[in-house]
Design an enzyme around this catalytic site. Structure first.
Site, PDB file in Angstrom:
ATOM      1  N   ASP A  33       3.283  -7.786  15.208  1.00  0.00           N
ATOM      2  CA  ASP A  33       3.708  -8.380  13.938  1.00  0.00           C
ATOM      3  C   ASP A  33       4.539  -9.638  14.217  1.00  0.00           C
ATOM      4  O   ASP A  33       5.371  -9.665  15.131  1.00  0.00           O
ATOM      5  CB  ASP A  33       4.536  -7.362  13.135  1.00  0.00           C
ATOM      6  CG  ASP A  33       4.666  -7.748  11.681  1.00  0.00           C
ATOM      7  OD1 ASP A  33       4.099  -7.037  10.826  1.00  0.00           O
ATOM      8  OD2 ASP A  33       5.346  -8.771  11.391  1.00  0.00           O
ATOM      9  N   HIS A 103      -3.925  -2.479   6.702  1.00  0.00           N
ATOM     10  CA  HIS A 103      -3.366  -2.414   8.059  1.00  0.00           C
ATOM     11  C   HIS A 103      -2.393  -1.261   8.166  1.00  0.00           C
ATOM     12  O   HIS A 103      -1.682  -0.938   7.207  1.00  0.00           O
ATOM     13  CB  HIS A 103      -2.678  -3.729   8.445  1.00  0.00           C
ATOM     14  CG  HIS A 103      -1.701  -4.237   7.424  1.00  0.00           C
ATOM     15  ND1 HIS A 103      -2.104  -4.884   6.270  1.00  0.00           N
ATOM     16  CD2 HIS A 103      -0.347  -4.189   7.372  1.00  0.00           C
ATOM     17  CE1 HIS A 103      -1.036  -5.210   5.555  1.00  0.00           C
ATOM     18  NE2 HIS A 103       0.040  -4.785   6.209  1.00  0.00           N
ATOM     19  N   LEU A 104      -2.360  -0.680   9.350  1.00  0.00           N
ATOM     20  CA  LEU A 104      -1.345   0.313   9.698  1.00  0.00           C
ATOM     21  C   LEU A 104      -0.234  -0.417  10.432  1.00  0.00           C
ATOM     22  O   LEU A 104      -0.507  -1.150  11.385  1.00  0.00           O
ATOM     23  CB  LEU A 104      -1.905   1.374  10.646  1.00  0.00           C
ATOM     24  CG  LEU A 104      -3.086   2.227  10.218  1.00  0.00           C
ATOM     25  CD1 LEU A 104      -3.442   3.188  11.362  1.00  0.00           C
ATOM     26  CD2 LEU A 104      -2.734   3.029   8.983  1.00  0.00           C
ATOM     27  N   HIS A 105       1.006  -0.195  10.015  1.00  0.00           N
ATOM     28  CA  HIS A 105       2.154  -0.649  10.799  1.00  0.00           C
ATOM     29  C   HIS A 105       2.484   0.459  11.788  1.00  0.00           C
ATOM     30  O   HIS A 105       2.669   1.626  11.382  1.00  0.00           O
ATOM     31  CB  HIS A 105       3.388  -0.841   9.918  1.00  0.00           C
ATOM     32  CG  HIS A 105       3.304  -1.966   8.936  1.00  0.00           C
ATOM     33  ND1 HIS A 105       3.873  -3.204   9.155  1.00  0.00           N
ATOM     34  CD2 HIS A 105       2.745  -2.038   7.701  1.00  0.00           C
ATOM     35  CE1 HIS A 105       3.667  -3.985   8.099  1.00  0.00           C
ATOM     36  NE2 HIS A 105       2.991  -3.294   7.201  1.00  0.00           N
TER      37      HIS A 105
HETATM   38  P1  5GP Z   1       2.639  -5.815   4.530  1.00  0.00           P
HETATM   39  O1  5GP Z   1       3.847  -6.483   3.945  1.00  0.00           O
HETATM   40  O2  5GP Z   1       1.382  -6.288   3.835  1.00  0.00           O
HETATM   41  O3  5GP Z   1       2.715  -4.333   4.641  1.00  0.00           O
HETATM   42  O4  5GP Z   1       2.571  -6.302   6.042  1.00  0.00           O
HETATM   43  C1  5GP Z   1       2.146  -7.566   6.414  1.00  0.00           C
HETATM   44  C2  5GP Z   1       2.731  -7.823   7.771  1.00  0.00           C
HETATM   45  O5  5GP Z   1       2.012  -8.905   8.349  1.00  0.00           O
HETATM   46  C3  5GP Z   1       4.202  -8.240   7.739  1.00  0.00           C
HETATM   47  O6  5GP Z   1       4.949  -7.329   8.517  1.00  0.00           O
HETATM   48  C4  5GP Z   1       4.194  -9.656   8.315  1.00  0.00           C
HETATM   49  O7  5GP Z   1       5.295  -9.886   9.148  1.00  0.00           O
HETATM   50  C5  5GP Z   1       2.889  -9.692   9.084  1.00  0.00           C
HETATM   51  N1  5GP Z   1       2.273 -10.996   9.166  1.00  0.00           N
HETATM   52  C6  5GP Z   1       2.073 -11.875   8.135  1.00  0.00           C
HETATM   53  N2  5GP Z   1       1.423 -12.957   8.573  1.00  0.00           N
HETATM   54  C7  5GP Z   1       1.210 -12.782   9.897  1.00  0.00           C
HETATM   55  C8  5GP Z   1       0.587 -13.581  10.911  1.00  0.00           C
HETATM   56  O8  5GP Z   1       0.084 -14.680  10.672  1.00  0.00           O
HETATM   57  N3  5GP Z   1       0.563 -13.071  12.169  1.00  0.00           N
HETATM   58  C9  5GP Z   1       1.094 -11.840  12.471  1.00  0.00           C
HETATM   59  N4  5GP Z   1       1.011 -11.437  13.742  1.00  0.00           N
HETATM   60  N5  5GP Z   1       1.691 -11.060  11.540  1.00  0.00           N
HETATM   61  C10 5GP Z   1       1.752 -11.528  10.278  1.00  0.00           C
END
Ligand code: 5GP
Ligand code: ZN
Length: 117
Positions: A33, A103-105
């Site tokens: 991330d 996505h899975l974190h």
């Molecule tokens: P969400 O908020 O949708 O659960 O998680 C999205 C995640 O994607 C966030 O933790 C954010 O930091 C990560 N993220 C957003 N854009 C990018 C990117 O361009 N590259 C990477 N490696 N992570 C990203």
């Protein structure tokens, strides 16, 4: 394979923008991330563009199972299973989803509280 040209994770899948990739196979990719919330913070992503949990189709059954097996493999390889880890899916704006590509974190390396914030 389903692909959204405006989706940031589809761009990572297509290698149009860089990422620190920790696992890749025919159907999934996993990368660090950009804004880590724990010492280890990996995103495990199907290559197919699926916006969220409610966009999962019956035909994605095997793919979704595969995501969890990739999480297990990464956790074992990195030794995360010893101290524990947390897996999170933020689904929808109200739950904090910001990238609408499923996505899975996978978070590890610190203590996690419950209930989550
Ligand atoms: P969400 O908020 O949708 O659960 O998680 C999205 C995640 O994607 C966030 O933790 C954010 O930091 C990560 N993220 C957003 N854009 C990018 C990117 O361009 N590259 C990477 N490696 N992570 C990203
Ligand atoms: Zn996408």
């Amino acid at each position: 394979m389903s692909h959204d040209p405006n989706c940031i994770f589809c761009k990572i899948v297509a290698k149009k923008i860089p990422a620190r990739i920790v696992h890749e196979d025919e159907d999934t990719i996993a990368f660090e991330d950009l804004n880590p919330q724990a010492p280890t913070h990996i995103l495990i992503v199907p290559k197919k563009h699926i916006a969220d949990i409610h966009s999962i189709a019956e035909s994605d059954r095997e793919l979704i199972g595969h995501l969890f097996l990739v999480a297990k493999t990464i956790s074992s390889t990195k030794g995360l299973d010893k101290g524990g880890y947390r897996m999170v899916i933020n689904n929808g704006h109200g739950a904090g989803q910001t990238v609408f590509h499923l996505h899975l974190h996978l978070l590890s390396g610190r203590r996690f509280t419950w209930p989550p914030g």
